[in-house]
Design an enzyme around this catalytic site. Structure first.
Site, PDB file in Angstrom:
ATOM      1  N   CYS A   6       0.815  -1.217   0.000  1.00 26.85           N
ATOM      2  CA  CYS A   6       0.000   0.000   0.000  1.00 26.85           C
ATOM      3  C   CYS A   6       0.848   1.267   0.000  1.00 26.85           C
ATOM      4  O   CYS A   6       0.351   2.355  -0.288  1.00 26.85           O
ATOM      5  CB  CYS A   6      -0.935   0.003   1.212  1.00 26.85           C
ATOM      6  SG  CYS A   6      -2.143  -1.349   1.204  1.00 26.85           S
ATOM      7  N   THR A  15      -1.040 -17.365  -1.728  1.00 25.30           N
ATOM      8  CA  THR A  15      -0.562 -17.070  -3.086  1.00 25.30           C
ATOM      9  C   THR A  15      -1.014 -15.717  -3.613  1.00 25.30           C
ATOM     10  O   THR A  15      -0.686 -15.340  -4.742  1.00 25.30           O
ATOM     11  CB  THR A  15      -1.011 -18.178  -4.051  1.00 25.30           C
ATOM     12  OG1 THR A  15      -2.409 -18.441  -3.856  1.00 25.30           O
ATOM     13  CG2 THR A  15      -0.249 -19.468  -3.795  1.00 25.30           C
TER      14      THR A  15
END
Length: 549
Positions: A42, A112
């Site tokens: 982020c 994943t």
């Protein structure tokens, strides 16, 4: 016990670290096909824009850190090719040497993640076209900016990453255009709130194109489906992500309706001893209890911790999410939690909507205006969702609402929250409390509201009505709702005879407070069909301007 974790970003490292804290004797190995691990995805737009000067601040942990602190082996540049849940083995390829080998596990965690969606655009394989999903992507973008010095960029998509990059590129002096396939920016917001974001983008020099898509990428820029050409030397595809489930699907692990890996509340899949967490899994909504896919870093860390607890004999359960999120675009904060009006209606809720426009703190202490759209269920009074936009204090309000909604708060409960007050931080009645008062008045006390859309529908319905503009004459003359008559609030009691009690009466002011006061006067004087415009003239005017575009 031998534990294998596949994926070493937020969820995978969180799972492994929690497992180690619960079991000192377990052998724990993480396989990660990328070079970078445990990074702050982020934060990437802020490094690209120069707000973060050192990229290592986004990658503070490396394999050596996990080995020394947690005794966890992290093998980067190692891709798991397939897994066998029956004999508990995985096949791994060393991407540096090409060597392939088999490993075994007692417990396995799939972390994943997700991959960037790349829409079928002609020419998207050009070297000036990028996605931003990982640290490698970030470095490629930064390198291109420094070496090619583009002057114009086009961002395809207007979600969190796309709009954060708008700010980053403008900070670097680039001209920026945003292309969004929907008729509004910020797809997660309702259209009336998205208008604030679009206006803010335009005010900061961003060229916004909604209701269109990119058909082709050329050397000169992009060609839209409308035929319009936008000159650009750099294109960013910020068109969302999808869960990376190929490995799971091939192993016979069930996927959910949203496309993510289906897990129970303990993060276990349908195959015993295989767990999953992070952006690759399907979540469920706190309110609706239905499956959704909302990939966020906070949720990835949370689900990783739950998986790590349970693979080592714990009993921690996932309690669902509200999809709470916030992002910054220039100096505007945009936050949301729970259901939007659009989502709530699609699920059959009879909703009450309030638009509350208040200062974040007293104006004499530098308070800035924030807009709160709150959605509640008329039947039960429960708050269903909130969207908050403003320059100051948005994060605080969103978190309060998220907490209240998580524990099933009704509109009336918001007024009774014992929130912190001092002039540098809030008003005496916090905007959160005001939103509760407005909703509760509408649901249980007869102070009914009309949204701008509903006002527009009433004007065109053929029903008999009167719309009262309760502002002073100068404001009315400058701009008012069509067909409205001007009866200022301080004159209304003396002029009640001018208003037909048999007609539907609608009152409004600039933002809603005085309109509500005018509504109270009518109700207390025997008027039965009285409504106040949610968010006042400001909200209605914004709606009409958007409608004309």
């Amino acid at each position: 016990m031998r534990i294998i974790v596949i994926g070493a970003v937020a969820a995978g490292t969180s799972a492994a670290a929690k497992a180690r804290r619960s079991d000192e004797s377990a052998e724990i190995t993480i396989y990660e096909k990328d070079e970078f691990i445990s990074y702050s995805g982020c934060g990437m737009p802020y490094f690209i824009g120069g707000e973060i000067d050192n990229p290592e601040k986004l990658t503070p942990r490396d394999p050596a850190f996990f080995k020394s602190k947690y005794n966890i082996d992290v093998l980067t540049k190692h891709e798991v090719l397939y897994l066998n849940g029956e004999n508990k083995t995985v096949k791994v390829r060393n991407l540096v040497t090409g060597e392939e080998f088999e490993d075994c596990y007692d417990k396995l965690v799939l972390a994943t993640g997700a991959y960037s969606v790349k829409p079928p655009i002609e020419g998207m394989d050009k070297n000036n076209t990028f996605s931003l999903r990982n640290i490698t992507d970030m470095y490629r973008i930064k390198e291109y900016l420094e070496e090619s010095a583009p002057s114009k960029a086009t961002i395809v998509g207007s979600g969190f990453i796309g709009l954060e990059l708008c700010e980053s590129f403008k900070a670097l002096g680039l001209e920026v255009a945003v292309v969004e396939m929907l008729d509004q920016v910020t797809p997660g917001l309702d259209e009336d709130m998205a208008g604030y974001v679009e206006d803010h983008l335009s005010e900061n020099g961003v060229e916004v194109h909604t209701g269109t898509s990119v058909k082709e990428i050329t050397k000169e820029g992009v060609i839209l489906s409308s035929g319009k050409k936008i000159a650009s030397q750099m294109i960013i595809l910020a068109t969302g992500v999808r869960p990376n489930t190929k490995l799971a699907k091939e192993a016979g692990i069930h996927l959910g309706d949203s496309g993510g890996i289906k897990v129970d509340k303990k993060m276990e899949t349908n195959i015993k001893d295989i767990y999953a967490c992070g952006d690759c899994i399907e979540h469920y909504h706190v309110i609706t209890k239905k499956p959704i896919y909302r990939p966020l870093g906070s949720t990835a860390n949370k689900t990783g911790r739950i998986a790590g607890e349970n693979i080592t004999g714990g009993n921690l359960e996932f309690r669902g999410i509200l999809g709470t999120g916030i992002f910054r675009v220039f100096d505007l904060a945009v936050g949301q939690t729970g259901l939007s009006e659009k989502e709530a209606k699609s699920m059959g809720y009879d909703v009450e909507i309030s638009h509350n426009i208040k200062p974040s703190r007293p104006e004499y202490m530098g308070g800035k205006e924030i807009v709160i759209k709150a959605i509640a269920d008329r039947k039960t009074g429960r708050v269903l969702g909130v969207q908050v936009i403003g320059e100051d204090g948005v994060d605080k309000r969103v978190d309060v609402f998220a907490t209240a909604i998580t524990f099933g708060a009704k509109a009336e409960d918001l007024f009774h929250l014992d929130l912190a007050y001092a002039p540098p931080y809030s008003t005496t009645k916090d905007p959160v409390m005001y939103s509760g008062m407005i909703l509760d008045n509408a649901i249980s006390k007869g102070r009914k509201l009309l949204t701008a859309t509903q006002v527009d529908a009433l004007i065109n319905s053929g029903d008999e009505y009167v719309i009262i503009d309760a502002r002073v004459e100068g404001q009315y003359q400058k701009h008012h709702i069509p067909t409205a008559v001007n009866i200022p609030h301080n004159e209304l009691r003396e002029r009640l005879g001018e208003v037909d009690k048999e007609k539907i009466a609608v009152t409004y002011c600039n933002k809603g407070v005085t309109g509500n006061a005018a509504q109270n006067i009518l109700i207390c004087n025997g008027f039965e069909k009285v409504y106040s415009v949610s968010g006042g003239h400001k909200t209605y005017k914004r709606y009409m301007e958007k409608k004309k575009k």
